[in-house]
Structures are given as structure tokens and as C-alpha cells.
Design a protein around this motif. Sequence first.
Motif, PDB file in Angstrom:
ATOM      1  N   ASP A 202      -2.292  -3.711  -8.895  1.00  0.00           N
ATOM      2  CA  ASP A 202      -1.822  -3.788 -10.280  1.00  0.00           C
ATOM      3  C   ASP A 202      -0.941  -2.611 -10.683  1.00  0.00           C
ATOM      4  OD1 ASP A 202      -3.204  -6.142 -10.610  1.00  0.00           O
ATOM      5  OD2 ASP A 202      -5.003  -5.169 -11.405  1.00  0.00           O
ATOM      6  N   LYS A 203      -1.187  -1.450 -10.097  1.00  0.00           N
ATOM      7  CA  LYS A 203      -0.481  -0.241 -10.536  1.00  0.00           C
ATOM      8  C   LYS A 203       1.022  -0.329 -10.326  1.00  0.00           C
ATOM      9  CE  LYS A 203      -4.232   3.113  -9.898  1.00  0.00           C
ATOM     10  NZ  LYS A 203      -4.653   4.327  -9.148  1.00  0.00           N
ATOM     11  N   CYS A 204       1.427  -0.930  -9.216  1.00  0.00           N
ATOM     12  CA  CYS A 204       2.853  -0.910  -8.878  1.00  0.00           C
ATOM     13  C   CYS A 204       3.482  -2.291  -8.835  1.00  0.00           C
ATOM     14  CB  CYS A 204       3.065  -0.231  -7.524  1.00  0.00           C
ATOM     15  SG  CYS A 204       2.378  -1.176  -6.127  1.00  0.00           S
ATOM     16  N   CYS A 205       2.677  -3.334  -8.949  1.00  0.00           N
ATOM     17  CA  CYS A 205       3.189  -4.664  -8.625  1.00  0.00           C
ATOM     18  C   CYS A 205       2.843  -5.704  -9.681  1.00  0.00           C
ATOM     19  CB  CYS A 205       2.631  -5.104  -7.273  1.00  0.00           C
ATOM     20  SG  CYS A 205       3.343  -6.644  -6.665  1.00  0.00           S
ATOM     21  N   GLN A 206       3.827  -6.529  -9.971  1.00  0.00           N
ATOM     22  CA  GLN A 206       3.625  -7.673 -10.855  1.00  0.00           C
ATOM     23  C   GLN A 206       3.854  -8.940 -10.042  1.00  0.00           C
ATOM     24  OE1 GLN A 206       5.771  -7.524 -14.567  1.00  0.00           O
ATOM     25  NE2 GLN A 206       5.803  -9.750 -14.764  1.00  0.00           N
TER      26      GLN A 206
ATOM     27  N   LYS B 218      16.471 -11.561 -10.064  1.00  0.00           N
ATOM     28  CA  LYS B 218      17.547 -11.317 -11.034  1.00  0.00           C
ATOM     29  C   LYS B 218      17.571  -9.917 -11.646  1.00  0.00           C
ATOM     30  CE  LYS B 218      15.075 -13.367 -14.962  1.00  0.00           C
ATOM     31  NZ  LYS B 218      15.134 -14.386 -16.035  1.00  0.00           N
ATOM     32  N   ASP B 219      16.428  -9.297 -11.867  1.00  0.00           N
ATOM     33  CA  ASP B 219      16.409  -7.985 -12.521  1.00  0.00           C
ATOM     34  C   ASP B 219      16.064  -6.849 -11.564  1.00  0.00           C
ATOM     35  OD1 ASP B 219      17.035  -8.984 -15.110  1.00  0.00           O
ATOM     36  OD2 ASP B 219      14.956  -9.645 -15.343  1.00  0.00           O
ATOM     37  N   CYS B 220      16.145  -7.109 -10.264  1.00  0.00           N
ATOM     38  CA  CYS B 220      15.733  -6.111  -9.277  1.00  0.00           C
ATOM     39  C   CYS B 220      16.931  -5.392  -8.655  1.00  0.00           C
ATOM     40  CB  CYS B 220      14.879  -6.769  -8.199  1.00  0.00           C
ATOM     41  SG  CYS B 220      13.262  -7.301  -8.828  1.00  0.00           S
ATOM     42  N   ASP B 221      16.631  -4.309  -7.942  1.00  0.00           N
ATOM     43  CA  ASP B 221      17.665  -3.495  -7.299  1.00  0.00           C
ATOM     44  C   ASP B 221      17.797  -3.791  -5.813  1.00  0.00           C
ATOM     45  OD1 ASP B 221      18.051  -1.858  -9.696  1.00  0.00           O
ATOM     46  OD2 ASP B 221      16.074  -1.023  -9.217  1.00  0.00           O
ATOM     47  N   ILE B 222      16.721  -4.300  -5.214  1.00  0.00           N
ATOM     48  CA  ILE B 222      16.673  -4.496  -3.770  1.00  0.00           C
ATOM     49  C   ILE B 222      15.730  -5.652  -3.479  1.00  0.00           C
ATOM     50  CG2 ILE B 222      14.832  -2.752  -3.584  1.00  0.00           C
ATOM     51  CD1 ILE B 222      15.872  -2.064  -0.794  1.00  0.00           C
TER      52      ILE B 222
ATOM     53  N   GLY C 242       4.186   5.757  -5.426  1.00  0.00           N
ATOM     54  CA  GLY C 242       4.181   5.820  -6.880  1.00  0.00           C
ATOM     55  C   GLY C 242       5.530   5.909  -7.568  1.00  0.00           C
ATOM     56  N   HIS C 243       6.620   5.704  -6.824  1.00  0.00           N
ATOM     57  CA  HIS C 243       7.943   5.868  -7.424  1.00  0.00           C
ATOM     58  C   HIS C 243       8.689   4.558  -7.671  1.00  0.00           C
ATOM     59  CE1 HIS C 243       7.458  10.050  -5.800  1.00  0.00           C
ATOM     60  NE2 HIS C 243       7.945  10.306  -6.985  1.00  0.00           N
ATOM     61  N   HIS C 244       8.197   3.466  -7.133  1.00  0.00           N
ATOM     62  CA  HIS C 244       8.901   2.193  -7.250  1.00  0.00           C
ATOM     63  C   HIS C 244       7.994   1.135  -7.887  1.00  0.00           C
ATOM     64  CE1 HIS C 244      11.777   4.125  -4.685  1.00  0.00           C
ATOM     65  NE2 HIS C 244      10.972   4.122  -3.637  1.00  0.00           N
ATOM     66  N   SER C 245       8.621   0.086  -8.397  1.00  0.00           N
ATOM     67  CA  SER C 245       7.864  -1.051  -8.921  1.00  0.00           C
ATOM     68  C   SER C 245       8.238  -2.297  -8.129  1.00  0.00           C
ATOM     69  CB  SER C 245       8.148  -1.259 -10.411  1.00  0.00           C
ATOM     70  OG  SER C 245       9.527  -1.473 -10.633  1.00  0.00           O
ATOM     71  N   VAL C 246       7.277  -3.205  -8.003  1.00  0.00           N
ATOM     72  CA  VAL C 246       7.456  -4.400  -7.184  1.00  0.00           C
ATOM     73  C   VAL C 246       7.196  -5.649  -8.015  1.00  0.00           C
ATOM     74  CG1 VAL C 246       6.641  -5.677  -5.161  1.00  0.00           C
ATOM     75  CG2 VAL C 246       6.733  -3.182  -5.089  1.00  0.00           C
ATOM     76  N   TYR C 247       8.058  -6.630  -7.822  1.00  0.00           N
ATOM     77  CA  TYR C 247       7.839  -7.968  -8.361  1.00  0.00           C
ATOM     78  C   TYR C 247       7.670  -8.879  -7.149  1.00  0.00           C
ATOM     79  CZ  TYR C 247       9.448  -5.818 -12.636  1.00  0.00           C
ATOM     80  OH  TYR C 247       9.567  -4.975 -13.714  1.00  0.00           O
TER      81      TYR C 247
ATOM     82  N   ASN D 242       0.830  -1.209   0.000  1.00  0.00           N
ATOM     83  CA  ASN D 242       0.000   0.000   0.000  1.00  0.00           C
ATOM     84  C   ASN D 242       0.863   1.257   0.000  1.00  0.00           C
ATOM     85  OD1 ASN D 242      -2.369  -1.491   0.019  1.00  0.00           O
ATOM     86  ND2 ASN D 242      -2.579  -1.438   2.247  1.00  0.00           N
ATOM     87  N   PHE D 243       1.954   1.242   0.762  1.00  0.00           N
ATOM     88  CA  PHE D 243       2.856   2.398   0.787  1.00  0.00           C
ATOM     89  C   PHE D 243       3.558   2.579  -0.559  1.00  0.00           C
ATOM     90  CE2 PHE D 243       2.723   1.885   5.477  1.00  0.00           C
ATOM     91  CZ  PHE D 243       2.315   3.176   5.782  1.00  0.00           C
ATOM     92  N   VAL D 244       3.970   1.476  -1.160  1.00  0.00           N
ATOM     93  CA  VAL D 244       4.622   1.565  -2.469  1.00  0.00           C
ATOM     94  C   VAL D 244       3.657   2.142  -3.502  1.00  0.00           C
ATOM     95  CG1 VAL D 244       5.704   0.263  -4.335  1.00  0.00           C
ATOM     96  CG2 VAL D 244       6.179  -0.355  -1.959  1.00  0.00           C
ATOM     97  N   GLU D 245       2.427   1.656  -3.479  1.00  0.00           N
ATOM     98  CA  GLU D 245       1.428   2.142  -4.437  1.00  0.00           C
ATOM     99  C   GLU D 245       1.132   3.622  -4.209  1.00  0.00           C
ATOM    100  OE1 GLU D 245      -2.791   0.583  -6.234  1.00  0.00           O
ATOM    101  OE2 GLU D 245      -2.528   0.476  -4.068  1.00  0.00           O
ATOM    102  N   GLU D 246       0.996   4.007  -2.960  1.00  0.00           N
ATOM    103  CA  GLU D 246       0.698   5.399  -2.622  1.00  0.00           C
ATOM    104  C   GLU D 246       1.842   6.326  -3.033  1.00  0.00           C
ATOM    105  OE1 GLU D 246       0.635   7.504   1.619  1.00  0.00           O
ATOM    106  OE2 GLU D 246      -1.039   6.114   1.381  1.00  0.00           O
TER     107      GLU D 246
END
Length: 208
Positions: A43-47, A64-68, A25-30, A19-23
Motif C-alpha cells: 500500500d505504501k508505494c503502489c495503487q 496515461k499519467d505515468c513516466d515509465i 521509497g522514492h517512486h510510486s507504482v500504478y 519490494n525494491f520500490v517500497e524499500e
Amino acid sequence: MLKIALFGGTGRVGQAFLNFVEEDGHHSVYALVRRTEGALIPDKCCQALTGNARNQHDAEALIKDCDIVVSCLNTDGDDTLTVSIEHMINAMNVHRIKRLVTIGTAGILNARQNPALYRFETNESKRRSTRAAQEHARVYERLRESDLDWTIVCPTYLPDGPALKTYRFERDVLPLGGKEISTGDTAHFLFTQLESDQFVKARVGLTY
């Protein structure tokens, strides 16, 4: 913008973290989930990727393709934490990813009266069973041996609740008199650590 590999995203803290990531709006999540059907993943921020943290191939495919890497996994009544942390460390080393933030428990903080012991080994911890804390302690000891830039967020009693964004935290010990911290505020503190180096290679006690 960070690409975040998330384990445990369907749990209580994981959901609040998303919820914090979505709010923000600057990061993407796998996020690795056992099944995508019914998973409450924004759906907006997460796959969502279907898989299991106990499987090395699944963990590496996520990371493999993530930063953190962020882990909100719980003990699951077995050795999931210690099995999965090995997979995370191995995959992070292969793909040269350094930063990991994970949720632990206040039981693995240093006891104030005897810093050589964990809290769960003393009467500072009120939990009758130490099995979960022992599992978390093994994760901490394994991370301490690694070359990763890790942080373990260690909340005390963790009831469901919203983020008030006002709480106390302290390196390696639980703040004095700490009794509880909500899932929302635990997730909020976790979110603040994504781009912070304040507690690299440290446990952080978290409470109101």
C-alpha cells in the motif's frame, strides 16, 4: 520521483520488484491486476487498478499519467505478450512516454556461435519447447521497430530466491557459463534500470 506503470506486478519478479520500490521509497507504482482481492500489492508505494493487459482501454488507463512503463508479464501460455505490447506501445505513443523496461528471456539473446540466430534457435538453449521464447522474440522485434527507449532484461533459468545483488550482465548475449539467476536479483537489476540509459534499445543477458 517516477510514476511507474507496472504490468505483471503479482508475478514472481513483479512482486520482488515492488519490494525494491517500497524499500527505496522514492517512486510510486500504478499496477494493473486482474482482481485486487488477494493481490499482494504494498500500500505504501503502489495503487492497484483492476484490468487486463490484453485490453487496450485498461492498458491506456494505467499508462496515461505515468513516466515509465515496466512489464513483468509472462507468456501465460498464449499470446498475451504480443497483444499487450501493442497496447503499451500505442498508449505510450499517445501520451508521449518514451521509457519501457520489460522482462524477456535469455532465449532471445544472440547466440554466441552464430549471432544471426537467437539462442533458442541453437543448441545453446537447453529448453525443449521454444513457444515462450518465440513469443518473447516477437515482442523484441516489435519494440525494435518502435521509437521507444526500451530495455529487455533477459534472465536465464529463473528459480525463486532472494537478491544477492551480485551477478553478471552483458548486452545482447548471455555472459559465458551462465546457468541461473534468482527472481530477486532479476528484480534488483530491473529496478536499477529505471533511471539508467546504459541499455536503452538493447537486450541484456542476466546470470550469476
